[in-house]
Write a protein that holds these residues in place. Structure first.
Motif, PDB file in Angstrom:
ATOM      1  N   GLU A   1       0.641  -1.085   0.240  1.00 37.04           N
ATOM      2  CA  GLU A   1      -0.327   0.311   0.001  1.00 37.04           C
ATOM      3  C   GLU A   1       0.384   1.496  -0.060  1.00 37.04           C
ATOM      4  OE1 GLU A   1      -3.176   0.757  -0.044  1.00 37.04           O
ATOM      5  OE2 GLU A   1      -4.048  -1.096  -0.822  1.00 37.04           O
ATOM      6  N   ASN A   2       2.275   1.437   0.628  1.00 41.08           N
ATOM      7  CA  ASN A   2       2.909   2.515   0.550  1.00 41.08           C
ATOM      8  C   ASN A   2       3.209   2.418  -0.603  1.00 41.08           C
ATOM      9  OD1 ASN A   2       5.776   3.699   0.608  1.00 41.08           O
ATOM     10  ND2 ASN A   2       5.115   4.351   2.757  1.00 41.08           N
TER      11      ASN A   2
ATOM     12  N   VAL B   1       5.477   4.203  -1.882  1.00 42.81           N
ATOM     13  CA  VAL B   1       7.944   3.975  -1.791  1.00 42.81           C
ATOM     14  C   VAL B   1       8.161   2.660  -1.886  1.00 42.81           C
ATOM     15  CG1 VAL B   1       9.692   4.754  -0.809  1.00 42.81           C
ATOM     16  CG2 VAL B   1       7.457   6.336  -0.494  1.00 42.81           C
ATOM     17  N   LEU B   2       7.075   2.105  -0.813  1.00 39.08           N
ATOM     18  CA  LEU B   2       7.899   0.345  -1.423  1.00 39.08           C
ATOM     19  C   LEU B   2       7.749  -0.438  -2.172  1.00 39.08           C
ATOM     20  CD1 LEU B   2       7.035  -0.762   2.835  1.00 39.08           C
ATOM     21  CD2 LEU B   2       9.070  -0.333   1.877  1.00 39.08           C
TER      22      LEU B   2
ATOM     23  N   LYS C   1       0.684   8.993 -10.621  1.00 44.16           N
ATOM     24  CA  LYS C   1      -0.484   9.886  -9.087  1.00 44.16           C
ATOM     25  C   LYS C   1      -1.575  10.600  -9.900  1.00 44.16           C
ATOM     26  CE  LYS C   1       2.746  11.073  -5.899  1.00 44.16           C
ATOM     27  NZ  LYS C   1       2.563  11.402  -4.393  1.00 44.16           N
TER      28      LYS C   1
ATOM     29  N   GLN D   1      -6.096  -1.094   5.145  1.00 48.58           N
ATOM     30  CA  GLN D   1      -4.347  -1.107   5.048  1.00 48.58           C
ATOM     31  C   GLN D   1      -4.351   0.042   4.172  1.00 48.58           C
ATOM     32  OE1 GLN D   1      -3.726  -4.546   5.405  1.00 48.58           O
ATOM     33  NE2 GLN D   1      -2.055  -3.952   4.445  1.00 48.58           N
ATOM     34  N   ASN D   2      -5.057   0.798   3.762  1.00 49.84           N
ATOM     35  CA  ASN D   2      -4.210   2.316   3.107  1.00 49.84           C
ATOM     36  C   ASN D   2      -4.440   3.102   4.522  1.00 49.84           C
ATOM     37  OD1 ASN D   2      -4.395   4.616   1.516  1.00 49.84           O
ATOM     38  ND2 ASN D   2      -5.166   3.708   0.190  1.00 49.84           N
TER      39      ASN D   2
ATOM     40  N   LYS E   1     -12.955  21.447  -0.492  1.00 49.50           N
ATOM     41  CA  LYS E   1     -14.269  20.867  -1.684  1.00 49.50           C
ATOM     42  C   LYS E   1     -15.320  21.027  -1.297  1.00 49.50           C
ATOM     43  CE  LYS E   1     -10.853  17.268  -4.342  1.00 49.50           C
ATOM     44  NZ  LYS E   1     -11.181  15.768  -4.212  1.00 49.50           N
TER      45      LYS E   1
ATOM     46  N   LYS F   1      -2.359  17.940   1.228  1.00 44.87           N
ATOM     47  CA  LYS F   1      -3.109  16.781   0.677  1.00 44.87           C
ATOM     48  C   LYS F   1      -2.241  15.389   1.327  1.00 44.87           C
ATOM     49  CE  LYS F   1      -2.081  17.862  -3.851  1.00 44.87           C
ATOM     50  NZ  LYS F   1      -1.410  17.858  -5.041  1.00 44.87           N
TER      51      LYS F   1
ATOM     52  N   GLU G   1      -0.113  12.642   1.883  1.00 47.87           N
ATOM     53  CA  GLU G   1       0.740  11.366   1.230  1.00 47.87           C
ATOM     54  C   GLU G   1       1.154  12.294  -0.254  1.00 47.87           C
ATOM     55  OE1 GLU G   1       0.790   7.440  -1.113  1.00 47.87           O
ATOM     56  OE2 GLU G   1      -1.543   7.991  -0.627  1.00 47.87           O
ATOM     57  N   HIS G   2       0.531  13.426  -0.506  1.00 45.74           N
ATOM     58  CA  HIS G   2       0.770  13.861  -1.497  1.00 45.74           C
ATOM     59  C   HIS G   2       1.129  15.413  -1.339  1.00 45.74           C
ATOM     60  CE1 HIS G   2      -1.504  10.741  -3.265  1.00 45.74           C
ATOM     61  NE2 HIS G   2      -1.861  10.629  -2.868  1.00 45.74           N
TER      62      HIS G   2
ATOM     63  N   PRO H   1       5.055  18.414  -3.098  1.00 41.19           N
ATOM     64  CA  PRO H   1       5.132  17.193  -2.585  1.00 41.19           C
ATOM     65  C   PRO H   1       5.229  16.959  -1.163  1.00 41.19           C
ATOM     66  CG  PRO H   1       7.184  16.960  -3.796  1.00 41.19           C
ATOM     67  CD  PRO H   1       7.041  18.677  -3.588  1.00 41.19           C
TER      68      PRO H   1
ATOM     69  N   PRO I   1       8.887  12.061  -0.046  1.00 39.55           N
ATOM     70  CA  PRO I   1       8.613  10.251   0.083  1.00 39.55           C
ATOM     71  C   PRO I   1       9.642   9.326   1.291  1.00 39.55           C
ATOM     72  CG  PRO I   1       9.722  10.708  -1.240  1.00 39.55           C
ATOM     73  CD  PRO I   1       9.849  11.749  -0.563  1.00 39.55           C
ATOM     74  N   THR I   2       8.349   8.197   2.488  1.00 33.21           N
ATOM     75  CA  THR I   2       8.762   8.027   2.838  1.00 33.21           C
ATOM     76  C   THR I   2       7.814   6.385   2.990  1.00 33.21           C
ATOM     77  OG1 THR I   2       8.970   7.274   5.618  1.00 33.21           O
ATOM     78  CG2 THR I   2       7.504   9.153   4.790  1.00 33.21           C
ATOM     79  N   ALA I   3       9.422   5.158   3.136  1.00 31.06           N
ATOM     80  CA  ALA I   3       8.959   4.483   2.722  1.00 31.06           C
ATOM     81  C   ALA I   3       8.730   4.033   4.217  1.00 31.06           C
ATOM     82  CB  ALA I   3       9.799   3.583   3.499  1.00 31.06           C
ATOM     83  N   GLN I   4       8.268   4.083   5.744  1.00 29.11           N
ATOM     84  CA  GLN I   4       7.776   4.395   7.232  1.00 29.11           C
ATOM     85  C   GLN I   4       6.572   5.089   7.206  1.00 29.11           C
ATOM     86  OE1 GLN I   4      11.650   4.245   9.709  1.00 29.11           O
ATOM     87  NE2 GLN I   4      10.400   3.647  11.313  1.00 29.11           N
ATOM     88  N   VAL I   5       5.829   4.828   6.580  1.00 29.31           N
ATOM     89  CA  VAL I   5       4.399   5.429   8.134  1.00 29.31           C
ATOM     90  C   VAL I   5       3.862   4.319   7.902  1.00 29.31           C
ATOM     91  CG1 VAL I   5       2.188   6.095   6.906  1.00 29.31           C
ATOM     92  CG2 VAL I   5       4.114   5.676   5.371  1.00 29.31           C
TER      93      VAL I   5
END
Lengths: 300, 300
Positions: free
Chosen positions: A182-183, A185-186, A203, B87-88, B176, B203, B205-206, B220, B223-227
């Motif tokens: 889901e991430n 980056v991963l 995106k 999951q998201n 919105k 936004k 993650e954006h 932007p 971009p971190t892989a560790q959320v």
């Protein structure tokens, strides 16, 4: 340096919250070609039926797009896609697909195209994409796009293709589907580990992410207030990116990032009107101007 | 220059797809304060109950966060929020909210805090936000956050507040909802026309978008892989941003953009662990290091 694209050539019918257009010029190879033609000569490979308006071919030719690989099949009809965008233009529904000529006919690669060193395999059946790749063993840079359908139905062939690519372009939901991650980056890193030298995750209105062994970065979309029709944005992105790479004749990290930015900017124009209408009104100079604004936006 | 924040102080219970934490330190004013404290002294205004662990107050004090405005109400319980991420990690569900002490008690602004020139009104009831604003007529820079609840239930009060702000921070779906506009560029411009000098649309993650009369830009997310836990990202963003502005002592366009970038980076650390756990392990030097990487990422 010339750039070869194999993909769909279509007549689209598009409905947005405010407007509707029927039988307008579309298809992945068309958007890609036109976008790339701002930067480099293009060779287009695709099939259409005899309902195909010759004026479209003429228009493409006038852009330095070689249509020798665009086969008009007598007695067949051109591929048609009908779709509808909702209030949030990021979501669309496909209302109808008529494969028509694309159901039976695989385009043939003209002999004169085979030595092209830059190849883009637009979204299509991976086994067909592989066949084209086999016919161009001398290509220096091969990029491809794919979609959820192939991830779900031809995963093995797709993985085989991915292993042989230099670059794979796919959208965020496809990257998640392909990796189960889901991430983003991963997910991007995982796709890259499947073989390509680099991976780009599109995106939509949020820009694009780049992954290579040593680099991970994200660039935002250019903020445009005028989103009329997002159809073709992804193919325009790929065309702008790869067109710039072909023009520069290299794919160094620095060039790849500039190319990705140009892809984003070409796509930002594409969405400002239906079909190629907006792109047909701009010049390389307009792209350069928007690039200056974009770079200024990202500088602080 | 010191920075004042009024907002919630909470004990959160957070469930993610892989982990669960109960009664961890949270609340908008807490995330904001800690994020801002990398840059400037902070004055925190909020209420808690007598179940509030004093060690949290001590930890905040050790960060140069003045807790003279943190009132401990005897016989009351601290505000509690329980939520679950799917999951998201962009989607969460609020499982339970216990307003407790926040139901009856509005925090009181200590006399010594009133001359603070930088004020942040964290998400809260607009009529209460307005009352605080009335008590600080000398503030040079007032920013506020809001949420869908107030857009739906206290629109008039919210519009009255917005007219008096220098900057409004809200997320994409709120922008919105507030404007009825799906295109975020147009939505941001519309919100700005409601009165504030600038508007920031978060936004997740954006990244984030900035709107002033003469500027529209988007940066932007890092971009971190560790959320691990996105809770508090928005408040950390606002805290990092406004902390930097207070440190610089001005809000020129150049400073605002740098500040927005710092907000994005502090938030990128916040999400890498639960509560303040990740922020407590980093220093200003780590922020500077990530800023270098971020600027490099955006340069081509």
């Amino acid at each position: 340096m010339p750039l070869l694209v194999v993909g769909s050539v279509a007549l689209d019918s598009v409905e947005t919250p405010s407007q509707k257009r029927d039988d307008i010029l579309g298809g992945s190879a068309v958007y890609f070609s036109y976008a790339a033609s701002f930067f480099t000569p293009v060779r287009l490979v695709g099939v259409v039926g005899d309902d195909w308006p010759p004026r479209h071919t003429e228009m493409l030719r006038a852009r330095n797009i070689d249509t020798a690989g665009l086969q008009v099949v007598a007695g067949a009809k051109t591929f048609r896609w009908r779709g509808k965008y909702f209030q949030n233009m990021n979501h669309r529904e496909t209302l109808d697909v008529q494969l028509n000529v694309m159901h039976d006919c695989t385009p043939v690669l003209p002999e004169s195209f085979r030595r092209c060193r830059f190849l883009f395999l637009a979204n299509g059946c991976p086994s067909v994409q592989l066949k084209f790749l086999d016919q161009m063993p001398g290509a220096d840079l091969v990029m491809a796009d794919t979609m959820d359908l192939w991830i779900n139905t031809q995963r093995d062939e797709l993985l085989q293709l991915i292993r042989r690519l230099d670059g794979l372009v796919l959208n965020d939901s496809e990257a998640k589907l392909l990796t189960g991650e889901e991430n983003l980056v991963l997910a991007g890193q995982r796709v890259r580990e499947m073989g390509p030298r680099f991976v780009i995750i599109k995106k939509g209105e949020h820009g694009a992410m780049f992954f290579s062994k040593h680099e991970t970065y994200v660039l935002p979309a250019y903020p445009t207030a005028q989103v009329v029709d997002p159809t073709g944005a992804g193919d325009s992105f790929a065309g702008g990116m790869m067109g710039y790479l072909a023009e520069q004749g290299n794919f160094e990290p620095k060039t790849l990032k500039e190319a990705m930015a140009y892809g984003i900017l070409v796509a930002s124009f594409t969405v400002e009107d239906f079909s190629l209408d907006r792109l047909q009104k701009i010049t390389r100079e307009d792209l350069r101007h928007r690039m200056n604004q974009y770079q200024q936006m990202l500088t602080f």
